[in-house]
Structure formats: structure tokens, C-alpha cells
Write an enzyme that holds these catalytic residues in place. Structure first.
Site, short mmCIF file in Angstrom:
data_model
loop_
_atom_site.label_atom_id
_atom_site.label_comp_id
_atom_site.label_asym_id
_atom_site.label_seq_id
_atom_site.Cartn_x
_atom_site.Cartn_y
_atom_site.Cartn_z
N SER A 1 -0.82 12.26 1.82
CA SER A 1 -2.11 13.14 1.89
C SER A 1 -2.22 14.35 3.34
CB SER A 1 -3.10 12.46 2.05
OG SER A 1 -3.10 11.19 3.17
N ASP B 1 -2.99 8.07 7.39
CA ASP B 1 -1.62 7.10 7.35
C ASP B 1 -1.00 8.11 7.65
OD1 ASP B 1 -2.07 7.48 5.05
OD2 ASP B 1 -0.73 5.55 4.25
N ASP C 1 2.24 8.81 5.14
CA ASP C 1 3.24 8.34 3.92
C ASP C 1 4.79 9.48 4.59
OD1 ASP C 1 1.70 7.18 2.31
OD2 ASP C 1 0.94 8.78 2.72
N ASP D 1 3.91 5.02 6.78
CA ASP D 1 4.44 3.98 5.48
C ASP D 1 6.07 5.00 5.65
OD1 ASP D 1 2.60 2.61 5.18
OD2 ASP D 1 1.89 3.29 3.67
N LYS E 1 -11.99 13.81 -2.93
CA LYS E 1 -11.58 13.11 -2.30
C LYS E 1 -12.96 12.64 -1.89
CE LYS E 1 -7.34 11.96 0.08
NZ LYS E 1 -6.22 11.79 -0.16
N TYR F 1 -12.88 5.65 -5.88
CA TYR F 1 -10.91 6.17 -4.85
C TYR F 1 -10.46 4.81 -4.54
CZ TYR F 1 -8.39 8.09 -2.42
OH TYR F 1 -7.24 8.68 -0.88
P1 ATP Z 1 -4.37 8.57 1.62
O1 ATP Z 1 -5.59 9.00 1.68
O2 ATP Z 1 -5.53 7.78 0.29
O3 ATP Z 1 -3.34 8.22 1.99
P2 ATP Z 1 -2.63 9.36 -0.46
O4 ATP Z 1 -2.14 11.25 -1.22
O5 ATP Z 1 -2.01 9.91 0.96
O6 ATP Z 1 -4.22 9.73 -0.08
P3 ATP Z 1 -1.25 7.76 -0.49
O7 ATP Z 1 -2.30 6.20 -1.78
O8 ATP Z 1 -0.99 7.10 0.51
O9 ATP Z 1 -2.16 8.52 -1.30
O10 ATP Z 1 -0.44 7.18 -1.33
C1 ATP Z 1 0.91 7.88 -0.92
C2 ATP Z 1 1.44 8.91 -1.70
O11 ATP Z 1 3.14 7.92 -2.46
C3 ATP Z 1 0.72 9.71 -3.16
O12 ATP Z 1 0.37 10.79 -3.01
C4 ATP Z 1 1.76 9.72 -3.92
O13 ATP Z 1 3.27 10.52 -3.83
C5 ATP Z 1 2.50 8.38 -4.25
N1 ATP Z 1 1.78 7.63 -5.44
C6 ATP Z 1 1.21 6.63 -4.91
N2 ATP Z 1 0.46 5.92 -5.62
C7 ATP Z 1 1.39 6.76 -7.02
C8 ATP Z 1 1.24 6.83 -8.80
N3 ATP Z 1 0.38 5.35 -9.21
N4 ATP Z 1 2.34 7.42 -8.47
C9 ATP Z 1 2.82 8.44 -8.46
N5 ATP Z 1 2.55 8.36 -6.89
C10 ATP Z 1 1.97 7.64 -5.96
MG MG Z 2 -0.95 8.31 2.06
#
Ligand code: ATP
Ligand code: MG
Length: 595
Positions: free
Chosen positions: A129, A140, A142, A195, A256, A265
Site C-alpha cells: 500500500s 506498515d 512493505d 516488513d 479498502k 478485509y
Molecule cells: P495493507 O494496507 O493492508 O498493508 P498491502 O497492499 O500493503 O495492504 P499487504 O497484505 O501488506 O498488502 O501485502 C503487501 C504486498 O505483498 C501486497 O501488496 C502484494 O504485493 C504482496 N502480497 C500479499 N498477499 C499476496 C497474495 N495473496 N498474492 C500475491 N501477492 C501478495
Molecule cells: Mg502492507
């Protein structure tokens, strides 16, 4: 997918089994100015594997609703402050310095030349995100660290870098997870959650301007590295494949927020997580290239209430290449045929990002999409406000019967890992219950944890809603016995590889009226008065949107219900015979849905 009125042309749809997938959809040229009103002579850029549904731009009323939506999102606290944003950048700068220093240290230790030490490099690239630009306050970050071929994950990353981080004052809560599907090091840097993944690519020197989108980064790397690189490559592609990044961002923030308020979610519980919502929104952006966020939100629900799952949602065609990594392909992989809600990632190797979705979680999401669709239709008619769309889902009023899964551990650290494990298995409990009752008893896992702070030991509880399948009349006195199912689930849970003494789990049945007090921190259940007030508030939302409250029907259903289910929990004092009610169309929530 074809929506009503949409004409599918030029695509080659392949049918196989129960799935239909467009593999090499001919791109359609959409011509039109950026706001979609005036066709231009220049062919406009094409987005997506089909023609758009509409290239219409906003009307005055759409623009006004958009202003209201953006104000609503700001007032709801979805955006971080400038100071927090600056702090994040500073932290990323610090982490970048740390990994560069780490790679130079290893290069020197391995006896490379001075020139090599000088050139030695690692880069960090954000994804998730944060990279998409939709993170909220406290989210967080990533982050992927890309290092050279001679710096490995097992020792260099998880031991050497781990030790460097553990000695830094700014770093807290350092938690390596080397055996995860995507190995990760979790920590907080100056209080910001990070992360950190690692990818070692087949280059001796990692260029500072490394192009992660280029498929050559995947040469000669293992599957874990491919998975680690995937998040960044996917984020990159998403941003390239949407017609207007700012519109995409606002719409995604909104969706979201909606999904969190409505309890859908959560990747791990079988709903959708950040990347899945991003892909669904991106596809709608492609289908309505000139629409603005207020339009895109309502188009989102219109599209996905009509989507014929398991047709996949894809932003581009699925590419295969000589590297030979497995891609999502139900023609070849029988397992892929059983995905209920395929949402395919747009970077090679394309995968289904939502394989966790089950029939039950898909059903719950479809109910929520339908509910939201009715509200957005009314918003478009100026008969409802945006706030109606984001009303929190009242899970503890939606069912009459629940399963309570209590988790305890000896201390807070153990509890966190134990809870993570149990949470990741809740989907299995749902599947097993539906399997063992031939789908007659439906199960809704709720992706929130609750803690009973009055208990002496560290604890969490999860809840699952139970209901008889809609439209199936139960015979008088019919019983569902899920004791064996619950036992099987407990046995699987207890096979946890990192089990420690003190880790335990109890599964019990509770009726709505007996739900524990800790679920209602503002007082046990809502008092009559409070409930009355809040129902009034809800009613005004319903009235504004023309919903029926349906209470006569509700009462009739309640009276008619005499079915019983036999469920023995594993905790003796809670062993009980219970009566699952018909689907809770009786709740104010669902009444609102059943127009
Ligand atoms: P949030 O705001 O909840 O943190 P986010 O888009 O950062 O949303 P995360 O769950 O933190 O989502 O996951 C980080 C990244 O890891 C995702 O954007 C994606 O690139 C990868 N990822 C996570 N889960 C999957 C999945 N099931 N399949 C493919 N990629 C994934
Ligand atoms: Mg994230």
C-alpha cells in the site's frame, strides 16, 4: 466477463472445465479525450484486455459527489500527515544506508577487491500500500531489499543483517520469519512497522537504478526470490495499467476503508487483502477510463455484483516465457480450476492472489457487494449520503448462533504466534463445517480478534457466525452435529510446529444473547435505549435510501424457527444443544439488503 449491455468483441475466450479465461484478449482502442467527452483523432492508450464499458466522463453531479467523497475520506482520518510522511521517508533512507553498509561489509569479508567493495550495493524498493500510495496513518511499509548474487538470504540476511538490526537503538520488535512462504524480517524502525524481504539477483553489482519491471531480474533465481520480487513487480504493473493513478488511489482508499468497515478485509481468513482490492479497483478503472472516484466506487459495486465468478479478473493477458515459472492456468493445473474468485496478478509469473477465498467467504462478500450496490445507487440518485456506505457491519447482530474460538498462551509473545496460527486455520474450520453438513450449515468467519482483559492469562477470541443455508427449509427438530468437525479442527491446530506449553484452544457455541461482555466494551450488549437510538439512526439511513425495515417478516421468521442443531463444544461447561436460525434476514442489516 460480460455485463448487461456490454458487447464482447475480438477476444479469444477459451473454455475448459468450469472456467472461462481470456488469455490473449485483443485490445480494443478507446478513443476519447481524457474526460471522455470529446473523441479525438489520436487513438487513446488502451487499458485492459477488453473494451471499456463506458468512456463517459463526470457530470456536474458526479463532480459534486466526488468532492463530498474526498471530504468524507479526509474526515475519516485515512490520510497521514505531512510530518508522518516525512518521517517514513527518513526511515526508508536510514534502512537504505544500513543495507548498503551490510553488503559492503560482506563484500570485504569475502575477500573481494577494493574496487568491488566500493561498487558493492544493495537497493531497497517499496511495494504494497505504501508503494501504491494508499497507505493510511500507522500503516506498515512493505520493503524489498535487492542484493548481489553472493549475498544470500539464509545466513547473510537472516543472521548477519538481523544482528546488525538487533544492535540498533531505533530498531524494536525485530522478528525474523525465515520459513514463511515469502520469508520476511519484521521490525519497527523508529516506531514505523517495516516488513523487509530479500532478493538476491544474479548480478555481482546491483545498479542503483535497477529496473525491477524488467523480466531479466528473474534469471537464475529461486522461487522464493521470485515471490519476494513479485510484490514490487505487481505494484509497478498496477500503476502502469490504470488510466489515471490519482483516481485509482482515491477509489482504492475508499474501497479498502469500506471493506474494513464491512468485515471483508482479510486475506488470511479467506476474504480479500490489500493487493486483491487493488487489482479489483484497477480493473474497474480500466473499464471506466474517464470516470472519477465517486463514479468508480459505484461502478465497482455494479461490476462486481454482476461478475460471474469464477471468471478471473485480470489487468492484462497472462504471459508465459522461457523461464518456465508456473503461472495461473486452469487448463494445465487442476488446482487452479477450484479457485472461486480468481484475481490474477499482472506481472510474470501471473498468479491468483485470492486462492484463499472459499464458497462461504465469496458468499459473504457478494452479500456485501449487493448491499453496497444498493446504497451507491441511492447515492447516485442523491437519496443517500456517503456515510451510509461505510456503516460498520454489525456482525454480532447478524446471526443468532456463533462459534467462539478462544485462544490462550502462557505469555504475550507466545500468544501472538499462536493466534497467528489459529487465525490462518479458521478458513479450514469454515470449509470443514460446510463439508460435514453438506453445505446446509453456513459459516461466516469474522476477521477480527477480541481480548477478554478480565482474564488472568493472555487470550484472544475469534467468532464465526452460523446460519442454515438460505432457501433450505429445515425439518422439524433437524440437528446439525459438528462435534466431530470441531474435534478434527482442534487436532489440526494442535499439530502446530512451534507449539509450546500453555498454548491452548477452546471452541464453543454461543447464542447471540449469550455473547460475552468483552465484545461490548461500552456496556454489555447495547441497552434497549441505545439499540433503539441506533436503529433509529439506521432507519434514517434506510429511509434515505428507500429500504424496507421488514420487521413483520422478521418476527414471522423468528416464530417459525424451531430447528435445532446439536453442537458439543470441547469445553465441558459449554457443551450445548443449539438451534441455528434461518439466515438472519431478521437483522436490521439484512433487512436493509432485502429490498
Ligand atoms: P495493507 O494496507 O493492508 O498493508 P498491502 O497492499 O500493503 O495492504 P499487504 O497484505 O501488506 O498488502 O501485502 C503487501 C504486498 O505483498 C501486497 O501488496 C502484494 O504485493 C504482496 N502480497 C500479499 N498477499 C499476496 C497474495 N495473496 N498474492 C500475491 N501477492 C501478495
Ligand atoms: Mg502492507
Amino acid at each position: 466477463m460480460q455485463l448487461a449491455g456490454e458487447k464482447k468483441e475480438g477476444n479469444s475466450w477459451h473454455r475448459f472445465g468450469r472456467l472461462r479465461v481470456c488469455f490473449r484478449g485483443a485490445e480494443m482502442v478507446v478513443s476519447g479525450s481524457p474526460n471522455g467527452s470529446q473523441p479525438t483523432s489520436q487513438p487513446a492508450k488502451k487499458y485492459g484486455i477488453t473494451k471499456p464499458i463506458s468512456v463517459a466522463g463526470p457530470t456536474e453531479a458526479d463532480l459534486q459527489r466526488n468532492i463530498e467523497l474526498e471530504k468524507f475520506l479526509i474526515d475519516s482520518g485515512l490520510y497521514e500527515s505531512k510530518e508522518e510522511g516525512a518521517r517514513r521517508e527518513e526511515v526508508l533512507g536510514r534502512i537504505d544506508q544500513v543495507v548498503k553498509g551490510w553488503v559492503k561489509l560482506l563484500t570485504r569479508q569475502r575477500g573481494y577487491t577494493d574496487q568491488m567493495v566500493e561498487d558493492a550495493n544493495a537497493v531497497i524498493i517499496t511495494f504494497g500500500s505504501y508503494r501504491l500510495g494508499v497507505h493510511g496513518p500507522g500503516a506498515d511499509i512493505d520493503t524489498l531489499c535487492v542484493g548481489p548474487s553472493y549475498v544470500n538470504r539464509e545466513e547473510d540476511f537472516f543472521i548477519v543483517l538481523h544482528n546488525i538490526l538487533s544492535e540498533m537503538e531505533e530498531v524494536t520488535e525485530l522478528q525474523p520469519v525465515p520459513d514463511a512462504h515469502v520469508p520476511v524480517m519484521k521490525f519497527k524502525f523508529q516506531g514505523i512497522s517495516i516488513d523487509l524481504l530479500y532478493a538476491s539477483i544474479s548480478l555481482l553489482v546491483v545498479p542503483e537504478d535497477l529496473d525491477i519491471a524488467n523480466g531479466s531480474v528473474l534469471y537464475d533465481v529461486d522461487e522464493q526470490t521470485v515471490r519476494s520480487l513479485n510484490g514490487c513487480r505487481v505494484a509497478d504493473q498496477i500503476l502502469k495499467l490504470v488510466p489515471n493513478v490519482e483516481h485509482f488511489r482515491t477509489t482504492l482508499r475508499c474501497l479498502k476503508f469500506w471493506a474494513k468497515r464491512r468485515g471483508v478485509y482479510s486475506n488470511v481468513t479467506g476474504f480479500l487483502g490489500g493487493v486483491n482490492w487493488a487489482l479489483l479497483v484497477a480493473r474497474v478503472c480500466q473499464l471506466y477510463p474517464s470516470a472519477i472516484p465517486s463514479m468508480l466506487v459505484s461502478r465497482f459495486f455494479r461490476v462486481y455484483t454482476q461478475w460471474r465468478w469464477p471468471n478471473p479478473v485480470m489487468l492484462c493477458s497472462i504471459e508465459e516465457n522461457e523461464l518456465g515459472f508456473p503461472v495461473w492456468d486452469p487448463r494445465r493445473n487442476p488446482r487452479d480450476r477450484f479457485h472461486h474468485m480468481p484475481i490474477i496478478t499482472p506481472a510474470y509469473p501471473c498468479m491468483n492472489s485470492s486462492y484463499n477465498v472459499s464458497i462461504s467467504t465469496l458468499r459473504v462478500m457478494m452479500e456485501q457487494f449487493n448491499h453496497a450496490n444498493r446504497i451507491t445507487e441511492d447515492i447516485e440518485l442523491n437519496k443517500a449520503q456517503w456515510s451510509c456506505l461505510f456503516e460498520p457491519y454489525r456482525f454480532f447482530e447478524a446471526y443468532k448462533n456463533y462459534l467462539q474460538v478462544d485462544i490462550i498462551a502462557a505469555d504475550a509473545v507466545d500468544l501472538l504466534t499462536w493466534k497467528g496460527w489459529v487465525e490462518s486455520r479458521l478458513r479450514q474450520l469454515t470449509l470443514k463445517i460446510e463439508r460435514d453438513t453438506n453445505g446446509m450449515l453456513q459459516c461466516h468467519p469474522y476477521p477480527h480478534e477480541y481480548a477478554d482483559t478480565s482474564k488472568p492469562c493472555p487470550n484472544f477470541a475469534f467468532f464465526l457466525g452460523l446460519q442454515r443455508k438460505e432457501g433450505v427449509r429445515g425439518q422439524e427438530g433437524q440437528q446439525f452435529d459438528i462435534r466431530g468437525t470441531v474435534d478434527e479442527f482442534r487436532q489440526e491446530i494442535n499439530m502446530y510446529m512451534f507449539w509450546k506449553p500453555g498454548m491452548d484452544i477452546y471452541v464453543s457455541h454461543v447464542r447471540r444473547k449469550q455473547l460475552p461482555a468483552f465484545l461490548f466494551p461500552d456496556g454489555h450488549k447495547r441497552s434497549r435505549m441505545l439499540r433503539h437510538v441506533s436503529l433509529d439512526a439506521e432507519k434514517s439511513c434506510e429511509e434515505a435510501s428507500g429500504f424496507q425495515s421488514g420487521s413483520a417478516e422478521k418476527n414471522a421468521k423468528r416464530k417459525a424457527d424451531s430447528e435445532t442443531m446439536d453442537l458439543k463444544s470441547t469445553r465441558p461447561e459449554k457443551q450445548a444443544f443449539i438451534s441455528p436460525q434461518p439466515p438472519e434476514s431478521a437483522s436490521p442489516e439484512s433487512c436493509a439488503i432485502q429490498r
